[in-house]
Design an enzyme around this catalytic site. Structure first.
Site, PDB file in Angstrom:
ATOM      1  CE1 TYR A  53      18.276   6.529  40.411  1.00 55.15           C
ATOM      2  CE2 TYR A  53      19.852   7.642  38.991  1.00 55.15           C
ATOM      3  CZ  TYR A  53      18.734   7.677  39.791  1.00 55.15           C
ATOM      4  OH  TYR A  53      18.069   8.854  39.967  1.00 55.15           O
TER       5      TYR A  53
ATOM      6  CD1 TRP B 237      16.648   9.712  35.808  1.00 57.79           C
ATOM      7  CD2 TRP B 237      15.045  10.756  34.652  1.00 57.79           C
ATOM      8  NE1 TRP B 237      16.022  10.586  36.661  1.00 57.79           N
ATOM      9  CE2 TRP B 237      15.036  11.244  35.974  1.00 57.79           C
ATOM     10  CE3 TRP B 237      14.130  11.274  33.742  1.00 57.79           C
ATOM     11  CZ2 TRP B 237      14.134  12.218  36.413  1.00 57.79           C
ATOM     12  CZ3 TRP B 237      13.233  12.247  34.179  1.00 57.79           C
ATOM     13  CH2 TRP B 237      13.241  12.701  35.496  1.00 57.79           C
TER      14      TRP B 237
HETATM   15  N1  LIG Z   1      27.738  15.948  39.932  1.00 61.07           N
HETATM   16  C1  LIG Z   1      26.457  15.599  39.855  1.00 61.07           C
HETATM   17  N2  LIG Z   1      26.123  14.359  39.455  1.00 61.07           N
HETATM   18  C2  LIG Z   1      24.830  14.007  39.359  1.00 61.07           C
HETATM   19  C3  LIG Z   1      23.807  14.925  39.671  1.00 61.07           C
HETATM   20  C4  LIG Z   1      24.176  16.228  40.098  1.00 61.07           C
HETATM   21  O1  LIG Z   1      23.324  17.078  40.399  1.00 61.07           O
HETATM   22  N3  LIG Z   1      25.500  16.532  40.165  1.00 61.07           N
HETATM   23  N4  LIG Z   1      22.491  14.564  39.555  1.00 61.07           N
HETATM   24  C5  LIG Z   1      22.183  13.153  39.715  1.00 61.07           C
HETATM   25  C6  LIG Z   1      20.814  12.873  39.337  1.00 61.07           C
HETATM   26  S1  LIG Z   1      19.607  13.826  40.083  1.00 61.07           S
HETATM   27  C7  LIG Z   1      20.471  11.887  38.478  1.00 61.07           C
HETATM   28  S2  LIG Z   1      18.824  11.486  38.314  1.00 61.07           S
HETATM   29  C8  LIG Z   1      21.485  11.126  37.740  1.00 61.07           C
HETATM   30  C9  LIG Z   1      21.061  10.808  36.296  1.00 61.07           C
HETATM   31  O2  LIG Z   1      21.829   9.779  35.781  1.00 61.07           O
HETATM   32  P1  LIG Z   1      21.274   8.837  34.617  1.00 61.07           P
HETATM   33  O3  LIG Z   1      19.811   8.627  34.748  1.00 61.07           O
HETATM   34  O4  LIG Z   1      22.143   7.630  34.574  1.00 61.07           O
HETATM   35  O5  LIG Z   1      21.554   9.744  33.339  1.00 61.07           O
HETATM   36  P2  LIG Z   1      21.012   9.660  31.859  1.00 61.07           P
HETATM   37  O6  LIG Z   1      21.931  10.495  31.047  1.00 61.07           O
HETATM   38  O7  LIG Z   1      19.563  10.009  31.825  1.00 61.07           O
HETATM   39  O8  LIG Z   1      21.253   8.145  31.473  1.00 61.07           O
HETATM   40  C10 LIG Z   1      20.323   7.366  30.836  1.00 61.07           C
HETATM   41  C11 LIG Z   1      21.038   6.446  29.853  1.00 61.07           C
HETATM   42  O9  LIG Z   1      20.101   5.494  29.366  1.00 61.07           O
HETATM   43  C12 LIG Z   1      20.206   5.422  27.937  1.00 61.07           C
HETATM   44  N5  LIG Z   1      18.884   5.035  27.446  1.00 61.07           N
HETATM   45  C13 LIG Z   1      17.832   5.827  27.108  1.00 61.07           C
HETATM   46  N6  LIG Z   1      16.767   5.074  26.764  1.00 61.07           N
HETATM   47  C14 LIG Z   1      17.154   3.774  26.865  1.00 61.07           C
HETATM   48  C15 LIG Z   1      16.487   2.530  26.655  1.00 61.07           C
HETATM   49  O10 LIG Z   1      15.329   2.470  26.284  1.00 61.07           O
HETATM   50  N7  LIG Z   1      17.221   1.403  26.887  1.00 61.07           N
HETATM   51  C16 LIG Z   1      18.518   1.427  27.285  1.00 61.07           C
HETATM   52  N8  LIG Z   1      19.159   0.270  27.485  1.00 61.07           N
HETATM   53  N9  LIG Z   1      19.162   2.601  27.487  1.00 61.07           N
HETATM   54  C17 LIG Z   1      18.480   3.747  27.297  1.00 61.07           C
HETATM   55  C18 LIG Z   1      20.666   6.779  27.496  1.00 61.07           C
HETATM   56  O11 LIG Z   1      21.312   6.692  26.227  1.00 61.07           O
HETATM   57  C19 LIG Z   1      21.603   7.187  28.644  1.00 61.07           C
HETATM   58  O12 LIG Z   1      22.924   6.775  28.414  1.00 61.07           O
HETATM   59  O13 LIG Z   1      22.715  11.861  37.706  1.00 61.07           O
HETATM   60  C20 LIG Z   1      23.165  12.194  39.019  1.00 61.07           C
HETATM   61  N10 LIG Z   1      24.495  12.753  38.948  1.00 61.07           N
HETATM   62  N1  LIG Z   2      16.782  20.480  31.971  1.00 59.18           N
HETATM   63  C1  LIG Z   2      16.876  19.505  32.881  1.00 59.18           C
HETATM   64  N2  LIG Z   2      15.977  19.442  33.887  1.00 59.18           N
HETATM   65  C2  LIG Z   2      16.073  18.462  34.816  1.00 59.18           C
HETATM   66  C3  LIG Z   2      17.079  17.468  34.750  1.00 59.18           C
HETATM   67  C4  LIG Z   2      18.020  17.556  33.674  1.00 59.18           C
HETATM   68  O1  LIG Z   2      18.948  16.735  33.555  1.00 59.18           O
HETATM   69  N3  LIG Z   2      17.877  18.592  32.759  1.00 59.18           N
HETATM   70  N4  LIG Z   2      17.128  16.480  35.687  1.00 59.18           N
HETATM   71  C5  LIG Z   2      15.930  16.214  36.485  1.00 59.18           C
HETATM   72  C6  LIG Z   2      16.277  15.461  37.700  1.00 59.18           C
HETATM   73  S1  LIG Z   2      16.649  13.810  37.541  1.00 59.18           S
HETATM   74  C7  LIG Z   2      16.249  15.991  38.942  1.00 59.18           C
HETATM   75  S2  LIG Z   2      16.548  15.008  40.301  1.00 59.18           S
HETATM   76  C8  LIG Z   2      15.900  17.400  39.161  1.00 59.18           C
HETATM   77  C9  LIG Z   2      16.901  18.018  40.133  1.00 59.18           C
HETATM   78  O2  LIG Z   2      16.444  19.197  40.609  1.00 59.18           O
HETATM   79  P1  LIG Z   2      17.428  20.114  41.480  1.00 59.18           P
HETATM   80  O3  LIG Z   2      18.307  19.268  42.293  1.00 59.18           O
HETATM   81  O4  LIG Z   2      16.605  21.103  42.181  1.00 59.18           O
HETATM   82  O5  LIG Z   2      18.240  20.803  40.289  1.00 59.18           O
HETATM   83  P2  LIG Z   2      19.706  21.369  40.109  1.00 59.18           P
HETATM   84  O6  LIG Z   2      19.696  22.014  38.768  1.00 59.18           O
HETATM   85  O7  LIG Z   2      20.718  20.324  40.339  1.00 59.18           O
HETATM   86  O8  LIG Z   2      19.857  22.456  41.219  1.00 59.18           O
HETATM   87  C10 LIG Z   2      19.048  23.615  41.220  1.00 59.18           C
HETATM   88  C11 LIG Z   2      19.792  24.780  41.806  1.00 59.18           C
HETATM   89  O9  LIG Z   2      20.124  24.568  43.169  1.00 59.18           O
HETATM   90  C12 LIG Z   2      21.142  25.500  43.484  1.00 59.18           C
HETATM   91  N5  LIG Z   2      21.993  24.995  44.553  1.00 59.18           N
HETATM   92  C13 LIG Z   2      23.002  24.106  44.460  1.00 59.18           C
HETATM   93  N6  LIG Z   2      23.575  23.907  45.670  1.00 59.18           N
HETATM   94  C14 LIG Z   2      22.901  24.688  46.539  1.00 59.18           C
HETATM   95  C15 LIG Z   2      23.004  24.947  47.951  1.00 59.18           C
HETATM   96  O10 LIG Z   2      23.825  24.363  48.665  1.00 59.18           O
HETATM   97  N7  LIG Z   2      22.105  25.818  48.484  1.00 59.18           N
HETATM   98  C16 LIG Z   2      21.174  26.460  47.740  1.00 59.18           C
HETATM   99  N8  LIG Z   2      20.330  27.268  48.361  1.00 59.18           N
HETATM  100  N9  LIG Z   2      21.073  26.264  46.416  1.00 59.18           N
HETATM  101  C17 LIG Z   2      21.909  25.389  45.836  1.00 59.18           C
HETATM  102  C18 LIG Z   2      21.953  25.691  42.226  1.00 59.18           C
HETATM  103  O11 LIG Z   2      22.156  27.080  41.983  1.00 59.18           O
HETATM  104  C19 LIG Z   2      21.134  25.007  41.160  1.00 59.18           C
HETATM  105  O12 LIG Z   2      20.985  25.750  39.967  1.00 59.18           O
HETATM  106  O13 LIG Z   2      15.935  18.115  37.941  1.00 59.18           O
HETATM  107  C20 LIG Z   2      15.212  17.488  36.887  1.00 59.18           C
HETATM  108  N10 LIG Z   2      15.139  18.428  35.809  1.00 59.18           N
HETATM  109 MO   LIG Z   3      17.525  13.017  39.438  1.00 54.80          MO
END
Ligand SMILES: Nc1nc2c(c(=O)[nH]1)N[C@H]1C(S)=C(S)[C@@H](COP(=O)(O)OP(=O)(O)OC[C@H]3O[C@@H](n4cnc5c(=O)[nH]c(N)nc54)[C@H](O)[C@@H]3O)O[C@H]1N2
Ligand SMILES: Nc1nc2c(c(=O)[nH]1)N[C@H]1C(S)=C(S)[C@@H](COP(=O)(O)OP(=O)(O)OC[C@H]3O[C@@H](n4cnc5c(=O)[nH]c(N)nc54)[C@H](O)[C@@H]3O)O[C@H]1N2
Ligand SMILES: [Mo]
Length: 770
Positions: A111, A113
């Site tokens: 998994y 991005w």
């Molecule tokens: N506590 C907490 N944890 C969370 C979340 C949260 O809200 N709270 N959010 C979750 C969510 S929504 C998501 S989507 C995940 C994201 O988790 P990930 O998608 O695993 O996070 P990234 O940092 O985007 O990791 C991408 C990795 O791929 C590498 N990479 C980039 N391009 C390439 C390529 O072309 N080839 C290869 N081999 N590697 C590459 C980058 O260097 C990086 O290390 O995290 C989750 N974890």
């Molecule tokens: N800059 C930046 N943008 C991103 C990403 C990133 O890594 N960096 N990741 C992308 C990815 S993979 C995803 S999935 C999306 C995620 O999109 P979201 O999940 O919507 O994003 P978050 O920033 O995790 O959360 C947004 C807000 O939700 C509020 N929140 C947290 N818990 C609760 C709750 O229990 N109730 C309510 N009402 N509010 C709550 C928090 O205040 C938080 O700031 O964002 C995307 N956009």
């Molecule tokens: Mo995500």
């Protein structure tokens, strides 16, 4: 002489300035109204000391006979080897594991991005390679929205992500809408991002247009900044993880006052009567009225009543973000938000109703979809087994055990070889100490990475990859549907190769190179995928490849639909336009979910107390709710070593925001280094005090590279500030098995003494072979 070249990333499209083969800087595109600040910092990160320059093998693995001693993953030194030896080691180990333990013992879920680009898509390349080699255990759903992806098809039918084309777009809300109530807010920091890239950022302008048209916004969130200042949003601070209770209180108020849309509920939905009985307390003796909801959520009963009145008397949209469902029982706020919108009267009317994920990514609410663009072709996976994505540590620790998943029983497979390419589990998974224990179990971990991040340090074999700046490709926009050229703007660092080159070499060694490459070079593949897209759209839709490569962008024709499952059609004639649910209607009561008999997900939306929240017994010891949201300064862990993210740190630590009252009670001042802790772990962070965060809540974004003081030792402190040392590896419920990162309690204390240096960006020890 300076050359200007096109760059495409998940955070937008840019211009690279290259001088005599050297990447000098990355600039915003002049036509992007809201460029992200992440990109300029990619320049120094491209050649910083954290780059993996040569293939490297963990010493204990290389010396082990058999090579199965995991114990030292994460703390061991590495030995650099040549590419030929690396390819031999990986191909022989794949062959050994497949023949000894079966193809399902190879885990290729991987998994993550990765980077933008239709051809060099890391997971696409990996899955194609592993499927051609015999197959692999895959993972299902995402860390982003697992609970939503599993619950929504039961409730509104269709593909899990089809809601994106069925909900009101921003421009329709501007034209027809009057009131937006956003559970979790509309944080603009998140709309910097769009998966796969984008030509222009549009969400900010679209939100502004809504406000200028008179739409009122309500931000129901623990953080005021989750709505942009220009929206003049009313801020209703809500106790984290209690949105379902707030929505139930609003629904009860609508019901007892007769404000609900009886016509829509009876014609277009099923099961409202069962749900209404629960609302009024016939099921459990508890009336879910505004006072009840106020006691749980911290929102005044008057505010709840007022929302019920306004939602039903105005053209309203109920929005939910994704964070509310990355929580214990995360299915409930999603399901309940649909039910609330069905009651409110605007569902299926222009600019009204329900939608999810607005502002979480730039494309959401901007365009209903995009025409299909060719990508590296998938090959069917001969192995049928999969695991729910967030159950990786459970699988490694408890092979052979059963878990529930969406009505099915799954047996957790025995995984012997983990192959990760394009993701960072040691950033993204919850309870990293548990993950690092689980990670010692398999025989071998292979990782493709460009940087020595924590996942690379916890691998056995690290293969250095070229970044998105170091290869030719093209990206597909979504919110502003353009194809964007991605010419190589610098040479790969050290001996890095592209993922494709690595898999092609492995496939050659394993005897299926021609099947993998289809005898095309990389540049032939890029041209081929572009020309295939062009042919499918009809020859006039796009310029020929050479013209496209020269002008860098090409507009895609709009996707005009039809979009099945449209809610306006449902309202007009539910008999003629049924939804793809068992009843053809919106399922307020789901007989299917009810029949699963789960104790943590019932037949209709239900308030379940989260395991960790501010009213749990555990809050006596850990009285602060940790919000680990998405970082403003990077994408997840990507470019944490880039200038923009590094500039956001406080004395090298990730910033932790807290309310001044909570800080004062603990002797904490602005800018201090603090220790954030609970029973699962602890980390350091630098404090920012802010009234824009409700008391009782602290915010620490995800993505700081985990920096354990003693890697491999359970509970060891993290010097840098990765919140996942504190979060719980607990499924949302037996229905989705999704991650519940947002349900975690902590406490914070000043850190006494001189904080240890952050070593997150330092490579591991590299030693000569023994
Ligand atoms: N506590 C907490 N944890 C969370 C979340 C949260 O809200 N709270 N959010 C979750 C969510 S929504 C998501 S989507 C995940 C994201 O988790 P990930 O998608 O695993 O996070 P990234 O940092 O985007 O990791 C991408 C990795 O791929 C590498 N990479 C980039 N391009 C390439 C390529 O072309 N080839 C290869 N081999 N590697 C590459 C980058 O260097 C990086 O290390 O995290 C989750 N974890
Ligand atoms: N800059 C930046 N943008 C991103 C990403 C990133 O890594 N960096 N990741 C992308 C990815 S993979 C995803 S999935 C999306 C995620 O999109 P979201 O999940 O919507 O994003 P978050 O920033 O995790 O959360 C947004 C807000 O939700 C509020 N929140 C947290 N818990 C609760 C709750 O229990 N109730 C309510 N009402 N509010 C709550 C928090 O205040 C938080 O700031 O964002 C995307 N956009
Ligand atoms: Mo995500």
């Amino acid at each position: 002489m300076e050359r200007r070249m096109s760059v495409a990333t998940h955070w937008g499209s840019f211009v690279a300035v290259v001088d005599s083969g050297r990447l000098v800087r990355i600039e915003p595109r002049p036509d992007d109204p809201a460029p992200s600040s992440i990109a300029p910092g990619m320049v120094t990160a491209a050649e910083d000391s954290a780059r993996v320059l040569r293939p490297a093998v963990r010493k204990g693995w290389l010396d082990g006979t058999p090579r199965v001693d995991g114990g030292a993953r994460g703390s061991d030194a590495f030995v650099e080897v040549g590419w030929d030896e690396a390819i031999t080691l990986v191909s022989e180990e794949l062959r050994r594991v497949r023949s000894r333990h079966g193809d399902g013992a190879v885990f290729g879920g991987s998994y993550g991005w990765a980077s933008a680009g239709r051809f060099h898509h890391a997971q696409g390349q990996l899955h194609r390679f592993l499927a051609l080699g015999g197959g692999f255990t895959d993972s299902r759903n995402t860390y982003s929205t697992a609970a939503l992806e599993v619950i929504l098809p039961h409730v509104i039918g269709g593909h899990p992500w089809s809601y994106q084309s069925r909900m009101p777009m921003w421009d329709e809300i501007a034209e027809n809408g009057e009131l937006v109530v956003a559970f979790g807010g509309l944080a603009l920091k998140n709309s910097q991002i769009n998966p796969g890239g984008l030509a222009k950022h549009q969400t900010q302008d679209l939100q502004r247009r809504c406000r200028e048209a008179g739409v009122r916004f309500v931000n129901v969130s623990p953080i005021r900044g989750d709505a942009a200042g220009f929206l003049d949003a009313e801020w209703l601070p809500v106790i984290p993880n209690t949105d379902t209770a707030a929505m139930l209180g609003i629904a009860h108020t609508m019901l007892v006052n007769g404000w609900h849309d009886e016509d829509f509920l009876s014609r277009c939905c099923v099961g409202f009567d069962r749900f209404a009985a629960y609302l009024v307390g016939e099921v459990d003796g508890v009336r879910k009225d505004a006072a009840w909801a106020a006691g749980i959520t911290g929102i005044d009963a008057e505010a709840i009543t007022d929302l019920a009145r306004r939602l039903t008397s105005k053209r309203s949209v109920i929005m939910v973000n994704y964070a509310v469902q990355r929580a214990d029982h995360g299915e409930q706020p999603i399901w309940m938000s649909v039910v609330l919108a069905a009651m409110a009267g605007s569902m299926g009317r222009p600019g009204g109703g329900w939608g999810a994920g607005y502002a979480t990514m730039d494309a959401t609410g901007v365009a209903r979809g995009r025409v299909s663009v060719a990508t590296i072709p998938a090959v069917p996976n001969p192995v049928a087994d999969f695991i729910p994505v967030a159950r990786i540590a459970d699988t490694l620790l408890h092979p052979g055990e059963f878990i529930d998943y969406d009505g099915a029983r799954l047996t957790l497979p025995e995984l012997r070889l983990i192959y990760w390419c394009g993701g960072n589990p040691f950033h993204h998974h919850q309870d990293l100490h548990r993950l690092s224990r689980a990670w010692q179990v398999p025989d071998t971990v292979v990782v493709h990475e460009a940087w020595w991040n924590t996942t690379a340090k916890f691998a056995d074999i690290v293969l250095p990859v070229a970044t998105g700046l170091e290869r030719d490709d093209f990206a597909a926009g979504f919110s502003d549907p353009h194809l964007v050229a991605m010419p190589k703007v610098r040479e790969p660092a050290g001996e890095s190769r592209t993922d494709h080159q690595i898999f092609a070499a492995l496939a050659a060694r394993l005897g299926f190179e021609a099947e993998f490459t289809e005898s095309r070079s990389e540049s032939e593949w890029v041209r081929h995928l572009y020309e295939r897209t062009r042919a499918e759209l009809g020859d006039d839709a796009l310029p020929g490849f050479d013209d496209f490569w020269r002008i860098s962008t090409a507009a895609l024709p709009p996707l005009t639909g039809p979009f099945p499952g449209d809610l306006a059609d449902l309202r007009a004639d539910p008999g003629r336009f049924p939804l793809a649910t068992p009843s053809g209607r919106i399922e307020i009561f789901s007989a299917a979910i009810d029949s699963f008999g789960y104790d943590d997900c019932a037949g209709h939306p239900t308030w379940f107390e989260p395991a960790e929240w501010l009213r749990a017994d555990l809050s006596d010891r850990f009285p602060l709710h940790l919000i680990s949201n998405q970082p403003a300064s990077r994408l997840h862990s990507q470019y944490d070593n880039g200038g923009h993210s590094l500039g956001s740190k406080i004395r090298g630590r990730e910033p932790l925001t807290m309310n001044p009252a909570d800080a004062a009670a603990r002797g904490i001042q602005n800018g201090m280094i603090v220790r954030v802790h609970n029973d699962r772990g602890s980390c350091l962070a630098g404090v920012i005090l802010s009234d824009d965060l409700m008391p009782g809540v602290v915010q620490l974004a995800t993505g700081a590279w985990w920096d354990p003081v003693r890697p491999g030792q359970s509970g060891t402190m993290d010097r840098h500030g990765n919140p996942n040392v504190l979060t719980a590896d607990r499924p949302c419920s037996r229905l989705s098995q999704g991650p519940s990162a947002l349900s975690a309690l902590v406490d914070v204390e000043p850190y006494d003494g001189t904080p240890p240096d952050v070593l997150a960006f330092a490579p591991p020890r590299i030693t000569p072979p023994s």
